[in-house]
Design an enzyme around this catalytic site. Structure first.
Site, mmCIF file in Angstrom:
data_model
loop_
_atom_site.group_PDB
_atom_site.id
_atom_site.type_symbol
_atom_site.label_atom_id
_atom_site.label_comp_id
_atom_site.label_asym_id
_atom_site.label_seq_id
_atom_site.Cartn_x
_atom_site.Cartn_y
_atom_site.Cartn_z
ATOM 1 N N ARG A 1 -13.632 3.123 0.282
ATOM 2 C CA ARG A 1 -14.704 4.132 0.199
ATOM 3 C C ARG A 1 -15.718 3.837 1.306
ATOM 4 N NH1 ARG A 1 -12.122 7.264 -2.417
ATOM 5 N NH2 ARG A 1 -12.501 8.001 -4.525
ATOM 6 N N GLU B 1 -19.332 12.217 4.331
ATOM 7 C CA GLU B 1 -18.110 12.996 4.555
ATOM 8 C C GLU B 1 -18.389 14.476 4.336
ATOM 9 O OE1 GLU B 1 -14.894 11.417 2.192
ATOM 10 O OE2 GLU B 1 -15.148 9.410 3.013
ATOM 11 N N HIS C 1 -10.338 11.266 5.371
ATOM 12 C CA HIS C 1 -10.114 10.877 3.970
ATOM 13 C C HIS C 1 -8.772 11.438 3.462
ATOM 14 C CE1 HIS C 1 -12.279 9.516 0.108
ATOM 15 N NE2 HIS C 1 -10.972 9.471 -0.075
HETATM 16 N N1 LIG Z 1 -8.605 6.843 1.312
HETATM 17 C C1 LIG Z 1 -8.026 7.420 0.286
HETATM 18 O O1 LIG Z 1 -7.496 8.517 0.426
HETATM 19 C C2 LIG Z 1 -8.003 6.730 -1.061
HETATM 20 C C3 LIG Z 1 -7.041 7.128 -1.985
HETATM 21 C C4 LIG Z 1 -6.975 6.460 -3.205
HETATM 22 C C5 LIG Z 1 -7.848 5.427 -3.497
HETATM 23 N N2 LIG Z 1 -8.797 5.059 -2.582
HETATM 24 C C6 LIG Z 1 -9.733 3.957 -2.903
HETATM 25 O O2 LIG Z 1 -9.004 2.765 -3.161
HETATM 26 C C7 LIG Z 1 -9.650 2.069 -4.228
HETATM 27 C C8 LIG Z 1 -8.713 1.047 -4.848
HETATM 28 O O3 LIG Z 1 -7.755 1.698 -5.662
HETATM 29 P P1 LIG Z 1 -6.712 0.863 -6.555
HETATM 30 O O4 LIG Z 1 -5.933 1.860 -7.331
HETATM 31 O O5 LIG Z 1 -5.991 -0.155 -5.744
HETATM 32 O O6 LIG Z 1 -7.729 0.095 -7.527
HETATM 33 P P2 LIG Z 1 -7.413 -1.047 -8.592
HETATM 34 O O7 LIG Z 1 -5.960 -1.160 -8.862
HETATM 35 O O8 LIG Z 1 -8.334 -0.816 -9.714
HETATM 36 O O9 LIG Z 1 -7.794 -2.414 -7.824
HETATM 37 C C9 LIG Z 1 -9.074 -2.750 -7.507
HETATM 38 C C10 LIG Z 1 -9.058 -4.126 -6.841
HETATM 39 O O10 LIG Z 1 -10.342 -4.328 -6.248
HETATM 40 C C11 LIG Z 1 -10.800 -5.609 -6.634
HETATM 41 N N3 LIG Z 1 -12.234 -5.673 -6.686
HETATM 42 C C12 LIG Z 1 -13.086 -5.045 -7.538
HETATM 43 N N4 LIG Z 1 -14.352 -5.399 -7.310
HETATM 44 C C13 LIG Z 1 -14.311 -6.275 -6.281
HETATM 45 C C14 LIG Z 1 -15.286 -7.015 -5.589
HETATM 46 N N5 LIG Z 1 -16.587 -6.937 -5.926
HETATM 47 N N6 LIG Z 1 -14.898 -7.818 -4.577
HETATM 48 C C15 LIG Z 1 -13.582 -7.944 -4.261
HETATM 49 N N7 LIG Z 1 -12.598 -7.270 -4.883
HETATM 50 C C16 LIG Z 1 -12.963 -6.460 -5.882
HETATM 51 C C17 LIG Z 1 -10.206 -5.867 -8.004
HETATM 52 O O11 LIG Z 1 -10.278 -7.252 -8.263
HETATM 53 P P3 LIG Z 1 -9.756 -7.941 -9.633
HETATM 54 O O12 LIG Z 1 -8.262 -7.763 -9.564
HETATM 55 O O13 LIG Z 1 -10.151 -9.374 -9.532
HETATM 56 O O14 LIG Z 1 -10.379 -7.203 -10.767
HETATM 57 C C18 LIG Z 1 -8.822 -5.269 -7.817
HETATM 58 O O15 LIG Z 1 -7.964 -6.224 -7.216
HETATM 59 C C19 LIG Z 1 -10.093 3.204 -5.157
HETATM 60 O O16 LIG Z 1 -11.130 2.802 -6.017
HETATM 61 C C20 LIG Z 1 -10.539 4.261 -4.163
HETATM 62 O O17 LIG Z 1 -11.921 4.131 -3.896
HETATM 63 C C21 LIG Z 1 -8.878 5.693 -1.375
#
Ligand SMILES: NC(=O)c1ccc[n+]([C@@H]2O[C@H](COP(=O)([O-])OP(=O)(O)OC[C@H]3O[C@@H](n4cnc5c(N)ncnc54)[C@H](OP(=O)(O)O)[C@@H]3O)[C@@H](O)[C@H]2O)c1
Length: 332
Positions: free
Chosen positions: A240, A269, A288
């Protein structure tokens, strides 16, 4: 309690989309099991939310759900067709008993492919090749290899893990960062706690941001973080925009403290047409779209329908967001 009776009766699903995107496609299979009301603006949502049992939010930047929430008399479940749920975690919803689910999983592999593409674009100097081609200019260069290069994936969740698998397959050395360190991991060489970030940044050839936007990750990449990176390193953000302090990133790029930044997400954005990032050397801007493959909207609806059938059967929902943490925690 209305919960059981409204599951037996025909529930009302209210969708929340932007006018540009329009109603989500692919909900036809449940057209006879629910009354589906589509909204694309605040007024329509305010009018419909009072009868909603379920909200399906496809606009990941929406502010209108919060504005209309006071009228949500019987909402039992909010589903976001995005992985990031930062925009809908407003205090009234967080403090309520209403579960929030997200689209965890759908974007994993597409984003991993996108990140591999960006790394190859840098290593093989593809943007420069295209510039030279447009100028009809033949210019031989030597390019970098990616095998053995160090990648730091900040956010070792669903998307981060898919990135690790993809980059491992390409021969890269992938380390993860999460809230907490993990002893052993099948996909990352190691997963370190975010507190170790400065030292890890100093080792990485590529830094990939794949965390959710939470109060803890907002501004995580600032002057100090970029100052830890190698001058040859490239920074990739598919998480993000506000995880990065854009002014600090620009400063690092201009000072050649880092070699490049591929950005799919931005603090603002769409990125304004006059923003300096567009013309900063080493920057790749995309709109995005890192996870948005052909057919993604239908895939999101299919995932929602699967959860809807669970909801109707009274089974536990998939992908329940920890509303206080801001994402779906990994089962440990
Ligand atoms: N560009 C795009 O088109 C697009 C598309 C989809 C998603 N995204 C973004 O990608 C993000 C991640 O998605 P996901 O499905 O992979 O999420 P997820 O499975 O919920 O994984 C989140 C990860 O981030 C870690 N995390 C949370 N807080 C943190 C912190 N303060 N410092 C370091 N690591 C931290 C978590 O750690 P723990 O494992 O230790 O809890 C977990 O490993 C979404 O929230 C979204 O914003 C972007």
């Amino acid at each position: 309690m209305t919960m059981k009776s409204s599951r037996d009766a025909q529930p009302v699903i209210v969708t929340v989309s932007t006018p540009e995107d329009g109603p989500p496609p692919g909900l036809e299979p449940i057209a006879d099991q629910a009354r589906i009301v589509h909204t694309t603006d605040a007024e329509a949502l305010r009018g419909a939310i009072g009868e909603a049992d379920i909200l399906m939010v496809t606009d990941f930047r929406t502010t209108i759900v919060r504005d209309a929430w006071a009228g949500a008399a019987k909402v039992q479940w909010v589903h976001a067709t995005s992985a990031g749920v930062d925009a809908i975690l407003f205090p009234e919803l967080v403090d309520s008993d209403v579960p929030v689910t997200n689209a965890r999983g759908i974007f994993d592999r597409p984003i991993a492919e996108y990140v591999l593409g960006l790394i190859l674009a840098y290593a093989k100097d593809l943007p420069h090749t295209l510039d030279l081609q447009r100028a009809h200019h033949w210019k031989h260069r030597d390019t970098e290899r990616i095998e053995g290069r160090q990648v730091l994936v900040v956010g070792a969740g669903s998307i981060g893990r898919a990135i690790a698998r993809m980059l491992n397959a390409a021969g890269m050395q992938v380390t993860g960062v999460a809230r907490h360190a993990r002893e052993q991991d099948a996909d990352f060489r190691a997963v370190h706690a975010v507190e170790s970030l400065p030292g890890l940044l100093a080792e990485a050839d590529y830094v990939v941001v794949a965390t959710p936007l939470t109060p803890q990750t907002r501004g995580l990449f600032d002057r100090e973080a970029f100052g830890c990176m190698k001058p040859s390193a490239r920074f990739i953000n598919i998480g993000r925009g506000p995880i990065v302090k854009t002014a600090d990133l620009l400063e690092a790029l201009r000072a050649e403290a880092i070699a490049g930044a591929a950005l799919d997400v931005f603090e603002q954005e769409p990125l304004p047409a006059d923003h300096p990032l567009w013309d900063t050397p080493g920057v790749i801007v995309s709109a995005h779209m890192a996870g948005d493959f052909l057919g993604w909207r239908e895939a999101l609806s299919a995932q929602f329908i699967d959860n809807f059938q669970r909801w109707r059967r009274g089974e536990p929902l998939q992908n329940i967001v920890d509303k206080r943490r801001g994402y779906v925690p990994v089962k440990e």
